[in-house]
Design a protein around this motif. Structure first.
Motif, PDB file in Angstrom:
ATOM      1  N   ILE A 355     -63.457 -14.770 -21.705  1.00 56.26           N
ATOM      2  CA  ILE A 355     -62.276 -14.534 -22.532  1.00 56.26           C
ATOM      3  C   ILE A 355     -61.492 -13.368 -21.953  1.00 56.26           C
ATOM      4  N   PHE A 356     -60.183 -13.471 -21.989  1.00 59.46           N
ATOM      5  CA  PHE A 356     -59.337 -12.354 -21.607  1.00 59.46           C
ATOM      6  C   PHE A 356     -57.983 -12.521 -22.284  1.00 59.46           C
ATOM      7  N   GLY A 357     -57.236 -11.445 -22.311  1.00 61.31           N
ATOM      8  CA  GLY A 357     -55.936 -11.499 -22.956  1.00 61.31           C
ATOM      9  C   GLY A 357     -54.945 -10.588 -22.280  1.00 61.31           C
ATOM     10  N   ILE A 358     -53.676 -10.685 -22.710  1.00 62.98           N
ATOM     11  CA  ILE A 358     -52.626  -9.868 -22.120  1.00 62.98           C
ATOM     12  C   ILE A 358     -51.778  -9.275 -23.244  1.00 62.98           C
ATOM     13  N   LEU A 359     -51.111  -8.183 -22.909  1.00 64.25           N
ATOM     14  CA  LEU A 359     -50.187  -7.518 -23.817  1.00 64.25           C
ATOM     15  C   LEU A 359     -48.909  -7.217 -23.046  1.00 64.25           C
ATOM     16  N   VAL A 360     -47.788  -7.710 -23.540  1.00 62.88           N
ATOM     17  CA  VAL A 360     -46.487  -7.462 -22.922  1.00 62.88           C
ATOM     18  C   VAL A 360     -45.776  -6.383 -23.733  1.00 62.88           C
ATOM     19  N   GLY A 438     -27.929  10.158 -29.137  1.00 62.74           N
ATOM     20  CA  GLY A 438     -28.896  11.179 -29.517  1.00 62.74           C
ATOM     21  C   GLY A 438     -29.534  10.987 -30.859  1.00 62.74           C
ATOM     22  N   ASP A 439     -29.270   9.877 -31.536  1.00 60.03           N
ATOM     23  CA  ASP A 439     -29.820   9.648 -32.873  1.00 60.03           C
ATOM     24  C   ASP A 439     -31.003   8.682 -32.860  1.00 60.03           C
ATOM     25  N   ARG A 440     -30.896   7.646 -32.072  1.00 54.01           N
ATOM     26  CA  ARG A 440     -31.931   6.605 -32.091  1.00 54.01           C
ATOM     27  C   ARG A 440     -33.169   7.037 -31.297  1.00 54.01           C
ATOM     28  N   LEU A 441     -34.284   6.689 -31.856  1.00 60.16           N
ATOM     29  CA  LEU A 441     -35.551   6.964 -31.172  1.00 60.16           C
ATOM     30  C   LEU A 441     -35.899   5.837 -30.196  1.00 60.16           C
ATOM     31  N   LEU A 442     -36.697   6.193 -29.221  1.00 56.09           N
ATOM     32  CA  LEU A 442     -37.186   5.179 -28.271  1.00 56.09           C
ATOM     33  C   LEU A 442     -38.149   4.238 -28.991  1.00 56.09           C
ATOM     34  N   GLU A 443     -37.935   2.930 -28.803  1.00 55.17           N
ATOM     35  CA  GLU A 443     -38.802   1.935 -29.421  1.00 55.17           C
ATOM     36  C   GLU A 443     -39.254   0.924 -28.378  1.00 55.17           C
ATOM     37  N   VAL A 444     -40.374   0.285 -28.671  1.00 51.27           N
ATOM     38  CA  VAL A 444     -40.889  -0.760 -27.781  1.00 51.27           C
ATOM     39  C   VAL A 444     -41.253  -1.977 -28.613  1.00 51.27           C
ATOM     40  N   TYR A 445     -41.109  -3.131 -28.005  1.00 52.97           N
ATOM     41  CA  TYR A 445     -41.600  -4.378 -28.574  1.00 52.97           C
ATOM     42  C   TYR A 445     -42.867  -4.764 -27.825  1.00 52.97           C
ATOM     43  N   ALA A 446     -43.785  -5.378 -28.533  1.00 56.40           N
ATOM     44  CA  ALA A 446     -45.055  -5.762 -27.906  1.00 56.40           C
ATOM     45  C   ALA A 446     -45.446  -7.166 -28.346  1.00 56.40           C
ATOM     46  N   GLY A 447     -45.958  -7.942 -27.434  1.00 54.59           N
ATOM     47  CA  GLY A 447     -46.436  -9.291 -27.723  1.00 54.59           C
ATOM     48  C   GLY A 447     -47.791  -9.515 -27.091  1.00 54.59           C
ATOM     49  N   MET A 448     -48.642 -10.291 -27.773  1.00 56.54           N
ATOM     50  CA  MET A 448     -50.012 -10.502 -27.296  1.00 56.54           C
ATOM     51  C   MET A 448     -50.274 -11.984 -27.062  1.00 56.54           C
ATOM     52  N   GLY A 459     -49.227 -19.270 -16.433  1.00 55.22           N
ATOM     53  CA  GLY A 459     -47.845 -19.069 -16.839  1.00 55.22           C
ATOM     54  C   GLY A 459     -47.629 -19.352 -18.312  1.00 55.22           C
ATOM     55  N   GLU A 460     -48.367 -20.322 -18.837  1.00 56.36           N
ATOM     56  CA  GLU A 460     -48.253 -20.632 -20.256  1.00 56.36           C
ATOM     57  C   GLU A 460     -48.787 -19.484 -21.110  1.00 56.36           C
ATOM     58  N   LEU A 461     -49.878 -18.852 -20.629  1.00 54.51           N
ATOM     59  CA  LEU A 461     -50.425 -17.706 -21.353  1.00 54.51           C
ATOM     60  C   LEU A 461     -49.421 -16.562 -21.373  1.00 54.51           C
ATOM     61  N   LEU A 462     -48.769 -16.310 -20.250  1.00 53.06           N
ATOM     62  CA  LEU A 462     -47.759 -15.256 -20.179  1.00 53.06           C
ATOM     63  C   LEU A 462     -46.577 -15.573 -21.083  1.00 53.06           C
ATOM     64  N   GLN A 463     -46.218 -16.853 -21.144  1.00 52.57           N
ATOM     65  CA  GLN A 463     -45.092 -17.250 -21.986  1.00 52.57           C
ATOM     66  C   GLN A 463     -45.413 -17.059 -23.466  1.00 52.57           C
ATOM     67  N   VAL A 464     -46.670 -17.265 -23.849  1.00 50.82           N
ATOM     68  CA  VAL A 464     -47.071 -17.047 -25.245  1.00 50.82           C
ATOM     69  C   VAL A 464     -46.843 -15.595 -25.635  1.00 50.82           C
ATOM     70  N   ASP A 468     -44.091 -13.994 -28.251  1.00 50.40           N
ATOM     71  CA  ASP A 468     -44.489 -13.070 -29.311  1.00 50.40           C
ATOM     72  C   ASP A 468     -43.559 -11.860 -29.343  1.00 50.40           C
ATOM     73  N   VAL A 469     -43.155 -11.381 -28.159  1.00 55.90           N
ATOM     74  CA  VAL A 469     -42.193 -10.286 -28.083  1.00 55.90           C
ATOM     75  C   VAL A 469     -40.866 -10.699 -28.702  1.00 55.90           C
ATOM     76  N   GLU A 470     -40.386 -11.880 -28.343  1.00 51.82           N
ATOM     77  CA  GLU A 470     -39.115 -12.373 -28.882  1.00 51.82           C
ATOM     78  C   GLU A 470     -39.189 -12.537 -30.396  1.00 51.82           C
ATOM     79  N   ARG A 471     -40.329 -12.972 -30.905  1.00 49.35           N
ATOM     80  CA  ARG A 471     -40.495 -13.117 -32.346  1.00 49.35           C
ATOM     81  C   ARG A 471     -40.427 -11.754 -33.024  1.00 49.35           C
TER      82      ARG A 471
END
Length: 484
Positions: A355-360, A438-448, A459-464, A468-471
């Motif tokens: 088993i393995f996974g990725i985080l974007v 100067g008002d907005r904070l730095l933000e990140v989106y993450a998908g798993m 490639g399908e795993l990466l697309q998932v 998730d990031v787009e969602r």
């Protein structure tokens, strides 16, 4: 010294013992006949005649002569005992076929078995002679081999001279294992000075049209030597163009000695890569006269070869590092390397049920952040990444600017979610305000995404994970819309 020999010993000593054994055997047969078979003298009428024991034993032991003698004696003894048992029978009637059959068989079979035994002994003797010759040859070769080994050991001892040993040379050469090219050249000159007693030495590296000085050792007057020279000029030029070590002797014995008169060199050895392409030269400008000998010249050539191999390894390592590492600050690998590793992990997981996974991870509006702010952010990201992931986890740059991909071997989706939350929380705690307002904070989106056997390719795993990031982006967008 005389060569050792292996003597063939006689296989069987030929004596008169077969006559004694034959007589003894038949005496025992007669005694048994008289004691237990008095009604059938000579064992006549017994299906398996006991005399065969004596005849076959003698024939197989002594060969043709013993078999023939035992057969004749057994046949004669049988006829005599049969005559004693039938004294009234006429001699003419007694010599009929049915009485002579067994004695004749004694003679024929005894002779035949004896001859087979003789053939076997002859073959064995021939093989034994061949074996003896081979054994003698082996003893001679062993003696010669020992002599060669002794000579080789003496030559090996002389390679590094009476003052140095192979072990100390090896220890000094360990410095050439450095993966930095700039560290290799001084290490080579150090070995040259220690093992060849060179007082002045240098290394020049080949460029497109020149040989340029890289490093020198022991130069007392730098102005005495040129920092660069043509590829075909002087002693260095000869070593570079021929690919062979050139010495001052070549200058004196050459067809055009005057062409070397302006060069203060004693030895110049070519530095080559594995493809035999000359990449530079190793020079000795000054050394004790007694040290200028074929042994030192060979040592210079050897050290030049070591230098070429070490430099090639260092360059290969650096090229590989430059190719795989995309961001030195974060230590992130390239996207191309991500594809290679994901394919490897995907195939292993599919085959062995790992088993393995990725985080974007994607920085929000990365394209509008100034380069100065990005340089300030990246060291913090590097610290956050190192604290949040294990050493076995891998970090890559994504296909889009400002995106990163984490590869987590042997990690389920629940474990990746823990890392995700930890990363986002750590980034928020720094409260970066990289935008111009100067008002907005730095933000990140993450998908798993987690591997499963329903996926056909990595490639399908990466697309998932990207989906998730787009969602997450859409959820964030709806939240902002509701607030406004």
């Amino acid at each position: 010294m005389a060569n050792p020999t292996f003597t063939v010993q006689p296989l069987i000593k030929t004596t008169k013992s077969e006559i004694t054994e034959i007589l003894l055997g038949f005496v025992i047969m007669i005694a048994i006949n008289i004691l237990w078979f008095q009604d059938s003298l000579g064992f006549y009428g017994i299906r398996y005649h006991p005399y065969w024991i004596v005849i076959l034993a003698v024939a197989t032991r002594y060969g043709f002569r013993g078999g023939l003698t035992a057969g004749i004696m057994g046949g004669v003894l049988l006829l005599v005992l049969m005559k004693v048992g039938e004294p009234d029978m006429a001699v003419k009637q007694f010599l009929r076929y049915k009485y002579l059959e067994t004695p004749v068989l004694f003679i024929i079979v005894g002779t035949f078995i004896g001859e087979l035994r003789e053939m076997q002994k002859r073959q064995f003797a021939e093989l034994y002679e061949v074996y003896a010759e081979v054994q003698n040859s082996l003893l001679v070769l062993t003696k010669k081999y020992d002599a060669v080994i002794t000579a080789k050991q003496e030559l090996d001892t002389r390679i590094v001279g009476q003052e140095q040993t192979i072990s100390t040379l090896y220890e000094s050469a360990l410095a050439l294992k450095s993966l930095k090219e700039e560290d290799i050249y001084p290490a080579v000159l150090k070995i040259v000075k220690e093992f060849i007693s060179a007082e002045e030495c240098s290394i020049y590296k080949a460029t497109t049209h020149k040989l340029k000085l890289v490093v020198n050792g022991g130069w007392k007057d730098d102005n005495s030597y040129a920092t660069e020279t043509d590829l075909d000029e002087g002693l260095m030029g000869r070593a570079f163009t021929t690919g062979k070590t050139a010495t001052i002797t070549d200058m004196l014995n050459g067809d055009e000695p005057h062409s070397f008169s302006d060069v203060r060199l004693i030895v110049s050895a070519p530095i080559m890569n594995s493809k035999k392409v000359v990449t530079g030269v190793l020079n000795i400008e000054k050394m004790p006269f007694v040290k200028f000998n074929p042994q030192s010249i060979k040592m210079a050539s050897l050290l030049a070869d070591w230098c070429g191999s070490a430099v090639e390894n260092a360059r290969t390592y650096q090229e590989s590092k430059d190719h795989n590492i995309a961001d030195e600050i974060t230590g992130a690998y390239t996207y191309e390397y991500l594809c290679i590793r994901m394919e490897e992990e995907f195939n292993k997981a599919y085959r062995y049920k790992f088993i393995f996974g990725i985080l974007v991870l994607e920085i929000v509006e990365y394209d509008v952040i100034s380069e100065t702010k990005i340089q300030e952010i990246m060291p913090v990201f590097s610290t956050v990444f190192r604290n949040a992931v294990r050493k076995t986890d891998l970090l890559f740059v994504g296909s889009n600017p400002g995106s990163f991909v984490f590869l987590f071997p042997f990690t389920p989706i629940k474990g990746i979610a823990v890392v995700k939350n930890k990363l986002i929380q750590s980034i928020h705690e720094f409260k970066f305000r990289p935008f111009e307002d100067g008002d907005r904070l730095l933000e990140v989106y993450a998908g798993m995404a987690e591997f499963n056997d329903k996926l056909a390719a990595y490639g399908e795993l990466l697309q998932v994970a990207v989906d998730d990031v787009e969602r997450e982006k859409r959820i964030k967008s709806r939240q902002l819309t509701v607030k406004s």
